[in-house]
Design an enzyme around this catalytic site. Sequence first.
Site, short mmCIF file in Angstrom:
data_model
loop_
_atom_site.label_atom_id
_atom_site.label_comp_id
_atom_site.label_asym_id
_atom_site.label_seq_id
_atom_site.Cartn_x
_atom_site.Cartn_y
_atom_site.Cartn_z
CD GLU A 1 9.17 6.59 -6.42
OE1 GLU A 1 8.62 5.57 -7.47
OE2 GLU A 1 8.74 6.62 -5.17
CD1 TRP B 1 9.97 2.23 -4.30
CD2 TRP B 1 9.37 -0.21 -4.46
NE1 TRP B 1 9.80 2.30 -2.78
CE2 TRP B 1 9.39 0.83 -3.17
CE3 TRP B 1 8.44 -1.36 -4.46
CZ2 TRP B 1 9.01 0.21 -1.88
CZ3 TRP B 1 8.22 -2.03 -3.29
CH2 TRP B 1 8.26 -1.11 -1.94
CD1 TRP C 1 -10.47 -12.56 -4.81
CD2 TRP C 1 -9.99 -10.85 -3.70
NE1 TRP C 1 -9.13 -12.35 -4.17
CE2 TRP C 1 -8.85 -11.00 -3.64
CE3 TRP C 1 -10.30 -9.28 -3.49
CZ2 TRP C 1 -7.63 -10.61 -3.27
CZ3 TRP C 1 -9.49 -9.08 -2.48
CH2 TRP C 1 -8.23 -9.30 -3.09
CG ASN D 1 3.47 5.84 -8.78
OD1 ASN D 1 2.81 5.09 -9.01
ND2 ASN D 1 3.37 5.81 -7.25
CD1 TRP E 1 -5.03 -9.80 -5.88
CD2 TRP E 1 -4.29 -9.21 -8.07
NE1 TRP E 1 -5.18 -10.92 -6.62
CE2 TRP E 1 -4.07 -10.75 -7.30
CE3 TRP E 1 -3.58 -8.98 -8.83
CZ2 TRP E 1 -2.92 -11.30 -7.66
CZ3 TRP E 1 -2.30 -9.66 -9.85
CH2 TRP E 1 -2.00 -11.33 -9.18
CD1 TRP F 1 -2.72 -3.09 -11.10
CD2 TRP F 1 -4.29 -3.25 -9.45
NE1 TRP F 1 -4.02 -2.22 -11.20
CE2 TRP F 1 -4.38 -1.87 -10.76
CE3 TRP F 1 -4.86 -3.78 -8.18
CZ2 TRP F 1 -5.93 -1.26 -10.38
CZ3 TRP F 1 -6.75 -2.78 -8.39
CH2 TRP F 1 -6.48 -1.96 -9.07
#
Length: 488
Positions: free
Chosen positions: A285, A288, A317, A352, A370, A393
Amino acid sequence: MNKDGLQLIWFRSDLRITDNTALIHACHSGRPVIALYIATPKQWYEHTVAPIQIDLIQRRLLVLQQQLHTLNIPLLICEVDDYTSIPELMKNLVNQHHISHVFCNKQDEWNEKQRDHSVNQALVEKQVKVSIFDDSCAIAPGRVKTKQGGTFKVFTPFRREWLNVYHSLLPEAQPAPQAVVLHPITSELLAQSATSVSFSYPEKDSAFWPVEEDDIRRQLQAFCLEKVHLYNEHRDIPAIDGTSCLSPYLAIGALSVRQCISILRSEFPHCLESSEQGAFIWLNELIWREFYRHLTESYGKLSRNQPFHAWTTKIRWRSADDELKCWQQGETGFPIVDAAMKQLLATGWMHNRLRMIVASFLTKDLLIDWREGEKWFMSQLIDGDFASNNGGWQWAASTGTDAQPYFRVFNPTLQGQRFDPNGDFIRKWIKELKDVPNKYIHTPHLWDGANTLNYPKPIVDHKQARLLAIETFKQAKIFNQENMLAAK
């Protein structure tokens, strides 16, 4: 340039004295040191920074001030509107306090890079040296490269090379520096230390999150000693306190990623190799986090409101303000989504796994841009961090690099059944559902007693929404390809 001038350490998102690269270099100069923090409320508004995070920063600054006092370093706390006002402020401080060298740690976002460029130009005119250090990552952006010398766009090969580089460098967290010499200016400033910090910004109490150094360190050590070995089993279950909850401190720099990895390795010396252990999964993590920071540094468009994949600009969208508000307030009729959003509103934090679920719901079930979700998260999160938030996102929306494929759409009901099977987390945050039987906790609208509930029905049919999302993304990709062929 006045070689005998004072040194200035400019704090930004690195509010600590331990393992602070710029502070260490400033103190090793052998000269007296002044510290500075600049609040920029107008800029925070533009970046939709959460009031609860600013409150955390205000509280942490008082701790930082006390810690710097033990090093004979006064902390100046200034407020200007935005980044454009900082060069003039810096020139005034340089003149007022006879500063010859400014130290700070690098920030990789676009606006911050432009700010630092402007400040550097202003200080060069004053013959003041500026030293900027890589500090926010364990491995600095630019050090983890593909064989062709480029930036990795896929996480797994990035992690492989990151581990190789880490093994070769073995970066360790550095201790706090020794106290520096005093000077009449620093002695006078130390006597004027602030007793409170309050900026011109909305307030939301962050008192649940301790800011003292010992408390943060204990939380890190307790996680590594007591929880990390079960991290792989518990990290996706929101009803279990199985995560580190250290992200707010990483976001404001009260804690460094090197400190996290150093303590993790001291407790689990083989965590870099044992990929099935909880220690490695938590390290993953943190990698990341590094991945998204490397991308932010390499691709300026990410911090200029643009998707990573250009074809996704063709996505149509939906404009649905009422549904967006339902999502923001936790009133969608999907319990796991609503419980997560209510947790965010109440605490400024979200588990998360739930971040992925609610992001998928907004971008796929509701087909809302988003960037609306990214902005809302930043306006609420105590651990708001641009690179991680943007990366998360864009992953959920299938617009980013190494993102979730657009045809894989989370089913929010199944996600709830899998990660909160008995509805423990849901009942904690949605009191209206406390009496709903386990069988219907994820679909309360199907329960016989649904009419007695003060809880909304689902605002969308997931099956239909999934098909619409897939078709919308597919058409955007086809349209982009046709345009590219026509351009040839």
